[in-house]
Design an enzyme around this catalytic site. Structure first.
Site, short mmCIF file in Angstrom:
data_model
loop_
_atom_site.label_atom_id
_atom_site.label_comp_id
_atom_site.label_asym_id
_atom_site.label_seq_id
_atom_site.Cartn_x
_atom_site.Cartn_y
_atom_site.Cartn_z
N ASP A 1 -5.65 2.53 2.26
CA ASP A 1 -6.92 2.76 2.09
C ASP A 1 -7.25 4.42 1.93
O ASP A 1 -6.37 5.09 1.94
CB ASP A 1 -7.49 2.34 3.38
N GLU B 1 -6.15 3.35 7.71
CA GLU B 1 -5.82 4.50 8.65
C GLU B 1 -7.02 5.89 8.37
O GLU B 1 -7.37 6.52 9.43
CB GLU B 1 -4.65 5.13 7.90
#
Length: 469
Positions: free
Chosen positions: A109, A175
């Protein structure tokens, strides 16, 4: 003679790894470009479909290695909510013949783009110029994903697929959004994730030529505070000068968080006493984009301020915009505050100190409310293990320069979860970023030579661990 033969065999394997790593870089960069094109922002309010698409693309790359017994896209619940976390890729390969198992972590991500007008090229269109690949996630952390994949490709090409090293891949999908399901994911998949060595490829290097192991990280506590002074908005001409508006109270309150030097002025926030390498103000200005005429803040060596002392930053504010400004006393203002926590202090204790300070210094009896608290503890690496020495040697060979141990002012809060879940594992924090990567900022980029060296270093480390008896 047996010893000479063994040394010759080891050198032959390592040379084969070098050749395979070098020849695999073009395809690794092409695959990285494909990942960068997927806008996998996991923040609330963004379309979740690209994050799923990113996980599927990563899983396809892992399956293409043809090395793992299992490759899955998995999610875990977010504790305390009815929500499910973002998709992670988990792949496992069991160790054989007494070899260790290594867990390779990165995240797929990315941060939001921010103001797209500040980008010199489209943020989700990978663009190479000046020896760098530009694009959101090109460095943080899709390059980490591809460094792991490319290193495994090189190992397989050099020694074949029938090696004995155990390997686990864990590519997280949230994250940047706080890893809210991370601890639950570890608990749900504890046996699959168990390893002797964990490599977290989400940090940086000393510079574009010099590799580093990150041995300390500051923690972080982030929260939202609302300051209220009025029951409703009032006319600034009618009541200004007698009635405190929320902006006045907020500005005065926030200013108490720092002293005249810009150092944090909150009782109860700790500092770590540790030596730091030389690092000049000139280097700071170059790497941080600090222009002439603007002074650095804080006291002590520059790196002690970044690595070993707390910092407080106001990262967001909700107040009337310039476009909507009117002659009005604002009843309330909301801010987001991010405090970095020095190694050695618990994040919850640091938050308690900051909240107590703000309540004690609220001007004019302003009413304060707090919500959305997040906590991530600092991290200090135990550098005495055999894996640290193996990593240093591999970095030295991969970059051609001795690796340095360094601290980082940023935070990787989930590492504390790894330590709690797997206390016996040796944790190595590495990365592919250099100081000019501009992670989280417009024009994020990956230095291509650093990527090449990082892939080679990790491939050499994998070969060494596979040969470890």
């Amino acid at each position: 003679m047996l010893k000479i033969t063994r040394m010759t065999s080891e050198l032959s394997r390592q040379n084969a790894v070098r050749e395979a790593a070098a020849s695999g870089i073009p395809s690794a960069l092409a695959d990285l470009g494909g990942l960068v094109r997927i806008p996998s922002v996991a923040f609330p309010g963004f379309d979740a479909a690209p994050v799923q698409r990113s996980a599927e693309a990563v899983a396809d790359l892992v399956r293409g290695l043809d090395l793992f017994e299992s490759v899955e896209i998995k999610r875990s619940a977010i504790p305390g909510t009815d929500e499910i976390g973002q998709p992670a890729v988990l792949a496992t390969r069991a160790a054989r013949n007494g070899r260790p198992t290594i867990l390779l972590y990165a995240h797929h991500d990315v941060q939001p783009v921010g103001d797209e007008s500040l980008w010199e090229s489209a943020p989700f269109e990978p663009t190479v110029r000046g020896g760098r690949m530009y694009g959101r996630g090109a460095a943080d952390d899709k390059a980490g994903v591809m460094a792991h994949v490319a290193a495994l490709r090189a190992l397989k090409e050099a020694v074949g697929s029938d090696f004995d090293l155990g390997v686990v891949l864990f590519f997280e999908g949230e994250e940047e959004a706080g890893s809210r399901s991370f601890a639950q994911f570890l608990a749900d998949n504890a046996e699959a994730l168990r390893a002797d060595v964990i490599v977290v490829a989400d940090s940086g290097n000393w510079d574009a030529r010099t590799p580093a192991l990150t041995v300390s990280l500051r923690g972080n506590t982030r929260f939202t505070m609302t300051v209220r002074t009025l029951d409703h908005a009032s006319h600034s001409g009618m009541f200004g000068g007698a009635v405190p508006d929320a902006m006045l109270a907020t500005v005065k309150l926030l200013s108490t968080l720092w002293d005249e030097d810009g150092a944090v002025a909150v009782d109860g926030l700790h500092e770590r006493d540790a030596d730091t390498p030389e690092y000049s103000e000139e280097t700071l200005r170059d790497e941080a984009g600090l222009p002439a005429g603007v002074s650095p803040i804080g006291r002590g060596t520059i790196l002690s301020r970044i690595w070993n002392k707390p910092s407080i930053t106001v990262t967001g504010i909700d107040a009337p915009s310039v476009a909507n400004a009117s002659n009005t006393l604002s009843p309330e203002v909301t801010v987001v505050i991010s405090a970095r926590v020095a190694p050695g202090q618990e994040a919850r204790d640091a938050y308690a100190a900051v909240e107590a300070h703000l309540r004690a210094h609220a001007p004019f009896g302003a009413q304060l409310s707090f919500r959305d608290q997040d906590y991530g503890n600092p991290f200090l690496v135990d550098t005495s293990g055999w894996a640290v020495e193996a990593a240093r040697d591999a970095l030295h060979e991969g970059y051609g320069v001795e690796a340095v141990d360094m601290g980082v002012g940023g935070s990787i809060p989930f590492i504390a979860d790894l330590v709690e879940q797997f206390p016996a594992a040796q944790i190595l924090v590495t990365g592919v970023e250099d100081p000019h990567a501009r992670a989280h900022s417009p024009n994020e980029s990956l230095h291509l030579d650093t990527f090449r060296n990082a892939v080679l270093s990790e491939a050499l480390l994998l070969e060494r661990l596979d040969a470890r008896e």
